[in-house]
Design a protein around this motif. Structure first.
Motif, PDB file in Angstrom:
ATOM      1  N   VAL A 155      35.882  41.215  27.042  1.00 42.95           N
ATOM      2  CA  VAL A 155      35.154  40.688  28.189  1.00 42.95           C
ATOM      3  C   VAL A 155      34.092  41.702  28.623  1.00 42.95           C
ATOM      4  O   VAL A 155      32.941  41.341  28.898  1.00 42.95           O
ATOM      5  CB  VAL A 155      36.139  40.366  29.341  1.00 42.95           C
ATOM      6  CG1 VAL A 155      35.388  39.987  30.606  1.00 42.95           C
ATOM      7  CG2 VAL A 155      37.089  39.241  28.929  1.00 42.95           C
TER       8      VAL A 155
ATOM      9  N   TYR B 276      36.671  34.771  34.418  1.00 44.93           N
ATOM     10  CA  TYR B 276      36.651  35.971  33.569  1.00 44.93           C
ATOM     11  C   TYR B 276      35.627  37.001  34.051  1.00 44.93           C
ATOM     12  O   TYR B 276      35.415  38.007  33.386  1.00 44.93           O
ATOM     13  CB  TYR B 276      36.320  35.586  32.120  1.00 44.93           C
ATOM     14  CG  TYR B 276      37.457  34.931  31.370  1.00 44.93           C
ATOM     15  CD1 TYR B 276      38.483  34.258  32.037  1.00 44.93           C
ATOM     16  CD2 TYR B 276      37.513  34.964  29.981  1.00 44.93           C
ATOM     17  CE1 TYR B 276      39.513  33.647  31.351  1.00 44.93           C
ATOM     18  CE2 TYR B 276      38.544  34.363  29.283  1.00 44.93           C
ATOM     19  CZ  TYR B 276      39.538  33.700  29.979  1.00 44.93           C
ATOM     20  OH  TYR B 276      40.557  33.098  29.279  1.00 44.93           O
TER      21      TYR B 276
ATOM     22  N   ASN C  27      33.645  29.396  30.997  1.00 38.71           N
ATOM     23  CA  ASN C  27      34.339  30.457  30.268  1.00 38.71           C
ATOM     24  C   ASN C  27      35.823  30.174  29.963  1.00 38.71           C
ATOM     25  O   ASN C  27      36.246  30.183  28.799  1.00 38.71           O
ATOM     26  CB  ASN C  27      34.195  31.746  31.102  1.00 38.71           C
ATOM     27  CG  ASN C  27      34.185  32.985  30.259  1.00 38.71           C
ATOM     28  OD1 ASN C  27      34.716  32.980  29.147  1.00 38.71           O
ATOM     29  ND2 ASN C  27      33.606  34.058  30.760  1.00 38.71           N
ATOM     30  N   LEU C  28      36.611  29.917  30.992  1.00 41.70           N
ATOM     31  CA  LEU C  28      38.059  29.769  30.779  1.00 41.70           C
ATOM     32  C   LEU C  28      38.389  28.552  29.909  1.00 41.70           C
ATOM     33  O   LEU C  28      39.146  28.656  28.937  1.00 41.70           O
ATOM     34  CB  LEU C  28      38.772  29.660  32.133  1.00 41.70           C
ATOM     35  CG  LEU C  28      40.264  29.336  32.047  1.00 41.70           C
ATOM     36  CD1 LEU C  28      41.053  30.468  31.404  1.00 41.70           C
ATOM     37  CD2 LEU C  28      40.838  29.050  33.437  1.00 41.70           C
TER      38      LEU C  28
ATOM     39  N   ASP D  48      37.529  29.188  26.354  1.00 41.58           N
ATOM     40  CA  ASP D  48      38.484  30.054  25.658  1.00 41.58           C
ATOM     41  C   ASP D  48      39.664  29.218  25.162  1.00 41.58           C
ATOM     42  O   ASP D  48      40.077  29.303  24.001  1.00 41.58           O
ATOM     43  CB  ASP D  48      38.966  31.138  26.647  1.00 41.58           C
ATOM     44  CG  ASP D  48      39.738  32.239  25.963  1.00 41.58           C
ATOM     45  OD1 ASP D  48      39.781  32.264  24.718  1.00 41.58           O
ATOM     46  OD2 ASP D  48      40.305  33.098  26.673  1.00 41.58           O
TER      47      ASP D  48
END
Ligand code: NAD
Length: 354
Positions: free
Chosen positions: A83, A124, A244-245, A248
């Motif tokens: 990250v 994140y 982002n999350l 992922d």
């Protein structure tokens, strides 16, 4: 002239799959000057930080890196190097293709997806308040006084920022990507019905941008429904655009649809720098055993070759991987075989020089 590339072997299975990828790139006869930079657990032990400045300096000089996975301890310990790298170098777009490959048994056939994940914002961003810390106590008091919201005394807190600026660039990137790669449509996943002011920004900004990109199909779905469609009829999906999350999580799901993490490559791209890495992590359960599948790392290297303008070599590496999978006698245990990491890289290197 040789391309200069920073090679970060990483930890866990990272050094094993990185060595395999380097071997295959060399067999593809591309002239690369590797600047090998350790990061992660080894660097932490020797230098007191998992991401020494020299690593960032090397990438800033070479502009391109090939990176193995790096362990992030759960709950405590150092912040994720992965990250941090994405944020330090402003690598705002993660691009993760998942495609049905010949010879690889999977639940669905004809899958050809690309996850485009916003890489710098959302949960994140790293804005965290530890349970019981004085900072969180101050935040709790402020919130109650100013808004009436009460955070439980025994809660930990992570903040989720999503900006118009951050969204606009990833949305434009996704539409450009779709156009350049002749993709049918972009599907945006969100939860704007619940998180109105963060996912809401992501959705509204994308809807505005979509107006300016009418030549590419566009749809939006709540991310839970999108997950259902991915499991049910992944062939109906094309480019997935995600914060982002969710990006992922759904990129691992997409990898699982097409043969697993051992085959899933990725790229992290910004305006200035590019870091190529597999979707998978450091796999501590198999590290050091020599049985990790290096193909995800090798396909990440193929994406890197294309990025460096070595389209022909990148395509050759991809075709060679497909030939190896179709032939089926040199597969690592995750694909049902008994070959080692090195057997796979030896076989690919042999095909490439033949
Ligand atoms: P993981 O991807 O490392 O492993 C999940 C499962 O997939 C394990 O069973 C593993 O053996 C298997 N697997 C993964 N890669 C494989 C390969 N190449 N060949 C064969 N099998 C493979 O996920 P995890 O266990 O959740 O994470 C382990 C560590 O990696 C954590 O510290 C995590 O934070 C870190 N991580 C790093 C990155 C990165 O460096 N970009 C990405 C994801 C996870």
């Amino acid at each position: 002239m040789a391309h200069r590339v920073t090679l970060i072997p990483g930890d866990g299975i990272g050094p094993e799959v990185s060595e395999a990828a380097r071997r295959v790139v060399e067999a593809a006869c591309v002239d690369i000057e590797w600047d090998v930079q350790d990061a992660g657990e080894g660097a932490m032990d020797l230098e007191g930080t998992p991401l020494p400045d020299r690593v960032l300096e090397s990438i800033r000089a070479s502009r391109t890196a090939l990176k193995g996975p790096i362990t992030t301890p759960v709950g405590t310990g150092f912040r994720s190097v992965n990250v941090a790298l994405r944020q330090e170098l402003d690598l705002f777009a993660a691009v993760r293709p998942s495609r049905s490959l010949p010879g690889v048994p999977s639940r669905h056939e004809g899958v050809d997806l690309v996850v485009i994940r916003e890489n710098t914002e959302d949960l994140y961003r790293g804005i965290e308040f530890e349970r019981g810390s004085p900072e969180l106590e101050r935040l709790r008091r402020e919130l109650v006084e100013r808004t009436g919201y009460l955070i439980a005394e025994d809660a930990g807190v992570t903040i989720k920022p999503i900006s118009v600026t951050g969204t606009r660039r990833i949305v434009r990137f996704a539409f450009d990507f779709a156009r350049r790669h002749r993709r049918r449509k972009v599907t945006l996943g969100h939860k704007a019905n619940i998180m109105k002011f963060s996912d809401g920004v992501f959705l509204r900004t994308a809807l505005e941008e979509a107006e300016a990109h009418r030549d590419v199909g566009f749809e939006e779905l709540q991310v839970d429904e999108l997950a259902m469609w991915l499991a049910w009829e992944p062939q109906t999906m094309d480019v997935l655009l995600l914060p982002n999350l969710y990006g992922d999580i759904l990129s691992d799901l997409a990898a699982g649809l097409t043969g697993g993490l051992g085959l899933a490559p990725g790229a992290n791209l910004g305006w200035e720098y590019a870091v190529f890495e597999p979707v998978h992590g450091s796999a501590p359960d198999i590290a050091g055993k020599g049985v990790a599948n290096p193909i995800a790392m090798i396909l990440s290297a193929a994406l890197m070759l294309r990025h460096l303008g070595e389209e022909g070599a990148g395509a050759r590496v991809e075709r060679t991987v497909e030939a190896l999978l179709t032939e089926g006698s040199t597969l690592t245990p995750d694909l049902g075989g008994s070959a080692t990491t090195q057997d796979v890289s030896d076989a690919l290197a042999r095909y490439l020089v033949a």
